[in-house]
Design an enzyme around this catalytic site. Structure first.
Site, PDB file in Angstrom:
ATOM      1  N   ASN A   1      88.545 -15.958  25.632  1.00 26.19           N
ATOM      2  CA  ASN A   1      89.230 -15.150  26.648  1.00 26.19           C
ATOM      3  C   ASN A   1      89.849 -13.915  26.010  1.00 26.19           C
ATOM      4  O   ASN A   1      90.365 -13.965  24.899  1.00 26.19           O
ATOM      5  CB  ASN A   1      90.301 -15.986  27.357  1.00 26.19           C
ATOM      6  CG  ASN A   1      89.684 -17.177  28.075  1.00 26.19           C
ATOM      7  OD1 ASN A   1      88.475 -17.199  28.278  1.00 26.19           O
ATOM      8  ND2 ASN A   1      90.489 -18.147  28.431  1.00 26.19           N
TER       9      ASN A   1
ATOM     10  N   HIS B   1      86.272 -12.984  21.247  1.00 28.56           N
ATOM     11  CA  HIS B   1      85.558 -11.929  21.978  1.00 28.56           C
ATOM     12  C   HIS B   1      86.393 -10.665  22.163  1.00 28.56           C
ATOM     13  O   HIS B   1      86.053  -9.814  22.971  1.00 28.56           O
ATOM     14  CB  HIS B   1      85.069 -12.459  23.333  1.00 28.56           C
ATOM     15  CG  HIS B   1      83.970 -13.471  23.204  1.00 28.56           C
ATOM     16  ND1 HIS B   1      83.515 -14.245  24.244  1.00 28.56           N
ATOM     17  CD2 HIS B   1      83.232 -13.841  22.112  1.00 28.56           C
ATOM     18  CE1 HIS B   1      82.542 -15.045  23.806  1.00 28.56           C
ATOM     19  NE2 HIS B   1      82.358 -14.826  22.521  1.00 28.56           N
TER      20      HIS B   1
ATOM     21  N   GLY C   1      87.296 -25.335  29.787  1.00 28.96           N
ATOM     22  CA  GLY C   1      87.000 -24.204  30.661  1.00 28.96           C
ATOM     23  C   GLY C   1      85.920 -23.278  30.159  1.00 28.96           C
ATOM     24  O   GLY C   1      86.006 -22.065  30.359  1.00 28.96           O
TER      25      GLY C   1
ATOM     26  N   CYS D   1      88.839   9.862  21.852  1.00 28.97           N
ATOM     27  CA  CYS D   1      89.687   9.574  20.693  1.00 28.97           C
ATOM     28  C   CYS D   1      90.455  10.841  20.324  1.00 28.97           C
ATOM     29  O   CYS D   1      89.850  11.917  20.198  1.00 28.97           O
ATOM     30  CB  CYS D   1      88.782   9.140  19.535  1.00 28.97           C
ATOM     31  SG  CYS D   1      89.641   8.936  17.966  1.00 28.97           S
TER      32      CYS D   1
END
Ligand code: OAD
Length: 241
Positions: A97, A114, A187, A143
């Site tokens: 998550n 991730h 999950g 940037c």
């Protein structure tokens, strides 16, 4: 409810996925209401998609930022934070998550496999990733060091995970040798590698393996124990001291 035996000597490695945040109001990727039912992940979560239409990718991640910013941890997150309180450095949480809810709940030993929704980095220069809670809905931001396009600090399809995360997991499992070891996944649909293969790594280290999920996921047969249900209800009962 049958529980994993977790004593003071036990090491616990946890892997979480989108289902753990579902009860906080964050959509999952697969299953009913899943993001990938209505969105093409090749367009929104891949380097090729970003090269083609960076503004579209930023609209998607800005929307996800705004959803996650309005969500709070649920009792499943709280149960994992309480487990870390109990076990200290015998605990490690690897999460797929990107919403930051595990840290918001109080977990500190967290590997965000991730990436993180509220972090951006430059797609061109080596400026370190930085916190960015802004919504970039009109165009992709640039940037301010090199003028290149900023991108979300998310591991997209086709990109490699940070090797230091796997080194940390291996080091944890090495430390767990000669101790009871529990691997708990919650999950997650078990289709995205390498996270989906962690259960096999943990088994090689002698872990007792547990899975908590609303539906039987693809890799359920690789776990010794499967508890079907919502993580916000199951985890507090499963992990109660
Ligand atoms: P998925 O959306 O693939 O799977 C979520 C799983 O959680 C499903 O098996 C649901 O049945 C289950 N679920 C839903 N609600 C639940 C609840 N309240 N309690 C327990 N389980 C529940 O999510 P992930 O496995 O995390 O990657 O997906 C892996 C990766 O695929 C994500 O990290 C994301 C995605 O593409 C990136 O964006 C890089």
């Amino acid at each position: 409810m049958k529980q994993p035996a977790i004593g003071a000597d036990t090491f616990v490695l946890v892997l979480t996925g989108a289902g753990v945040s579902a009860e906080s109001g964050i959509p999952t990727f697969r299953g009913s209401g899943g993001l990938w039912n209505d969105h093409r992940f090749e367009e929104l979560a891949s380097p090729e998609g970003f090269a083609r239409d960076p503004a579209l990718v930023w609209r998607f991640y800005s929307w996800r930022r705004s959803v996650a910013a309005g969500c709070a941890p649920n009792p499943g997150h709280a149960a994992l934070a309480a487990l870390e309180q109990r076990l200290g450095d015998h605990f490690l949480l690897a999460t797929q998550n990107v919403d930051g809810l595990h840290r918001a709940a109080g977990n500190t030993r967290v590997l965000e496999l991730h990436g993180n929704l509220f972090t951006s980095r430059c797609s061109r220069c080596d400026r370190p990733p930085f916190e960015d809670r802004a919504l970039h809905e009109a165009r992709a931001p640039a940037c301010d060091r090199c003028g290149g396009l900023l991108r979300p600090h998310i591991v997209w399809f086709g990109e490699a995970l940070d090797p230091s995360h796997f080194e940390a997991i291996e080091a944890f499992l090495e430390r767990a040798r000669a101790h009871p070891l529990v691997f708990l996944a919650a999950g997650t649909s078990g289709v995205v590698y390498p996270a989906a293969g962690l259960v096999d790594v943990a088994r090689r280290f002698g872990a007792e393996t547990w899975l908590v999920n609303a539906d039987p996921p693809d890799n359920a047969h690789r776990f010794q124990h499967f508890v079907q249900g919502r993580s916000g209800e199951v985890l507090p009962a499963l992990l109660a001291p």
